[in-house]
Design a protein around this motif. Structure first.
Motif, PDB file in Angstrom:
ATOM      1  N   ASP A   1      -6.855  -2.046  -7.851  1.00  0.00           N
ATOM      2  CA  ASP A   1      -5.398  -1.974  -7.770  1.00  0.00           C
ATOM      3  C   ASP A   1      -4.800  -3.022  -6.842  1.00  0.00           C
ATOM      4  O   ASP A   1      -3.695  -2.857  -6.333  1.00  0.00           O
TER       5      ASP A   1
ATOM      6  N   GLN B   1      -5.735   2.291  -9.407  1.00  0.00           N
ATOM      7  CA  GLN B   1      -6.656   2.498  -8.295  1.00  0.00           C
ATOM      8  C   GLN B   1      -8.030   2.831  -8.845  1.00  0.00           C
ATOM      9  O   GLN B   1      -8.212   3.798  -9.578  1.00  0.00           O
TER      10      GLN B   1
ATOM     11  N   THR C   1       0.811  -1.205   0.000  1.00  0.00           N
ATOM     12  CA  THR C   1       0.000   0.000   0.000  1.00  0.00           C
ATOM     13  C   THR C   1       0.852   1.266   0.000  1.00  0.00           C
ATOM     14  O   THR C   1       0.551   2.230  -0.716  1.00  0.00           O
TER      15      THR C   1
ATOM     16  N   SER D   1     -11.722  -3.605  -5.240  1.00  0.00           N
ATOM     17  CA  SER D   1     -10.688  -2.654  -5.635  1.00  0.00           C
ATOM     18  C   SER D   1     -10.033  -3.119  -6.920  1.00  0.00           C
ATOM     19  O   SER D   1      -9.873  -4.318  -7.157  1.00  0.00           O
TER      20      SER D   1
ATOM     21  N   ASN E   1     -12.262   4.393  -6.117  1.00  0.00           N
ATOM     22  CA  ASN E   1     -11.569   3.398  -5.275  1.00  0.00           C
ATOM     23  C   ASN E   1     -12.600   2.453  -4.644  1.00  0.00           C
ATOM     24  O   ASN E   1     -13.814   2.645  -4.799  1.00  0.00           O
TER      25      ASN E   1
END
Length: 463
Positions: free
Chosen positions: A285, A292, A90, A283, A149
């Protein structure tokens, strides 16, 4: 008395430092100014001049020093080699984009037909080709929508479907994820009410059924993401909840679109929809390996309701994200998938080859077995056999601040560079970064390694 002696004062060496305007005439710096802007180039020149005045560099090397100080791009973000062993780190931006996705972003950077039908010359649906590619990858999805997101996907679902109404959710799924982000707070902020059922470790279909009434908007299933509950547990699955008569919304979190043989316990969109979910959020990503974004897949009526809600405009993605997403969905394997499926034996061979080459240059480097993780909240508890370069601990800080930054992890007093998260074509780049680090590594032992340990030993599970 020496007859050649003179009372003339010595020339101040600082006067040998070239003037700013003279340095800026260097054609390399003029090219850099055209690429990066004049302000960063002048700043780099001033820093180089100061180093020359202090005697750190020769006056004749001011231009070269200024060039070395300049960033590669006009942006402040720096490219980093992820050698942490955390596939979806992250703090390092989660999934690295594929070559196809990067090319698609470059192509889309100028004017594009993002909302224009070139055949008819009239306005067209935004992101239509990316949404079609997403539906192709998840056949059980009648419709799809994309927001900026994963959290935004849940916000849109709760706002459009449950404002002023109830969302029924298990107590065991009222999770907190990265950076103190709590799912209940997010949902309540939309104007929905949460109806908690069951207990932390056991929630049955009957618990859900008993909570349903005319105020219920939907039942929410949330993947625990970054933790596991084991032992005396019970969780109702989608097949048990779908017959209850209200929509079931499933947040699978990590963006796995279909079952993966290496991650049998990780929920995926196709399975959830086939089991009867009305809507799946995820999500883009994470395990999908894309940019994202937040994915919404489900029935035509529900997705249409979400896409037409006023909030959808505020949460929409830009053309660059759409381009990267479509290329991720239609292109070759992503770096995330390649890292996930990497052969441990091949990783060990790479580590031994690099260690041998670096040791020949006097570097205290060894090949060691290692364990990598998925990260980004995906597949909690799953470890992946890997191999790493083991270096003295002092390298951790030196590599982070090098000209080509490398982020590893600290384990048992050694800096490990895990190769599962380093693409094989970057092996020589990694070796070059290590070779250039010893000059600063000796002085970096006093630099706190805590940042390296916290940033690289684990990944935040934030969505």
């Amino acid at each position: 008395m020496n007859p050649q002696a003179t009372d003339a004062p010595r020339l101040d060496p600082r006067r040998a430092v070239p003037r700013t305007d003279a340095v800026l005439r260097d054609p390399r710096l003029r090219e850099a100014a055209a690429r990066l802007g004049e302000a960063p180039v002048k700043s780099a020149v001033r820093q180089a001049q100061e180093r020359a005045r202090q005697g750190a560099v020769p006056p004749g090397a001011v231009a070269d020093t200024a060039l070395a100080l300049l960033p590669r791009t006009a942006g402040g973000l720096r490219a980093v080699l992820n050698a942490t062993g955390v596939l979806l780190h992250t703090n390092l931006g989660r999934a690295p984009l594929s070559a196809a996705a990067r090319q698609a972003v470059a192509e889309a950077a100028g004017p594009t037909d993002v909302e224009l039908d070139l055949r008819t010359g009239v306005r067209a649906r935004r992101g239509r080709t990316a949404l079609a590619a997403l539906r192709d990858r998840v056949p059980s999805a009648a419709a799809a929508h994309v927001v900026n997101n994963g959290a935004a996907a849940l916000v849109l679902a709760a706002t459009a479907l449950a404002a002023g109404r109830d969302i029924v959710v298990s107590r065991g799924e009222m999770v907190e994820i990265g950076d103190g982000f709590r799912l209940p707070d997010l949902l309540v902020a939309t104007g929905a009410r949460l109806r908690e059922v069951g207990t932390t470790n056991r929630t049955t279909p009957d618990d859900y059924a008993a909570a349903l009434d005319d105020r219920t908007a939907f039942v929410l299933k949330v993947h625990p993401s970054n933790f596991r509950v084991t032992g005396f547990t019970r969780a109702a699955d989608v097949t048990e909840l779908a017959p209850l008569g209200v929509p079931v919304v499933v947040d699978i979190g990590s963006g796995l679109l279909a079952p993966h043989p290496l991650l049998p316990d990780e929920p995926d969109a196709e399975t959830a929809l086939r089991a009867g979910a009305a809507l799946v959020t995820a999500s883009g990503d994470k395990l999908l390996g894309g940019p994202q974004c937040g994915l919404l897949l489900g029935t035509r009526d529900i997705v249409r309701t979400l896409a037409r809600h006023p909030l959808a405009r505020a949460l929409r993605v830009d053309k660059l994200t759409l381009a990267a997403l479509e290329a991720t969905l239609t292109g070759p394997a992503t770096p995330t998938d390649e890292a996930l499926t990497a052969d441990p034996a091949r990783l060990r061979q790479r580590a031994e080859r690099l260690a041998h080459a670096l040791a020949a240059d006097g570097v205290d480097a060894h090949a060691v077995d290692s364990e990598a993780t998925v990260g980004g909240g995906g597949a909690p508890g799953v470890t992946l056999p890997s191999a790493a370069l083991s270096l003295p601990e002092r390298y951790a800080a030196a590599l982070r601040v090098g000209a080509d930054p490398v982020v590893g992890r600290l384990t048992a007093g050694r800096c490990l560079l895990d190769l599962r998260t380093v693409p094989e074509p970057d092996d020589e780049r990694l070796a070059a970064a290590v070779r250039s680090a010893p000059e600063s590594a000796a002085g970096s032992a006093s630099v706190s390694a805590a940042g390296s340990a916290s940033a690289s030993a684990s990944a935040s599970a934030g969505r």
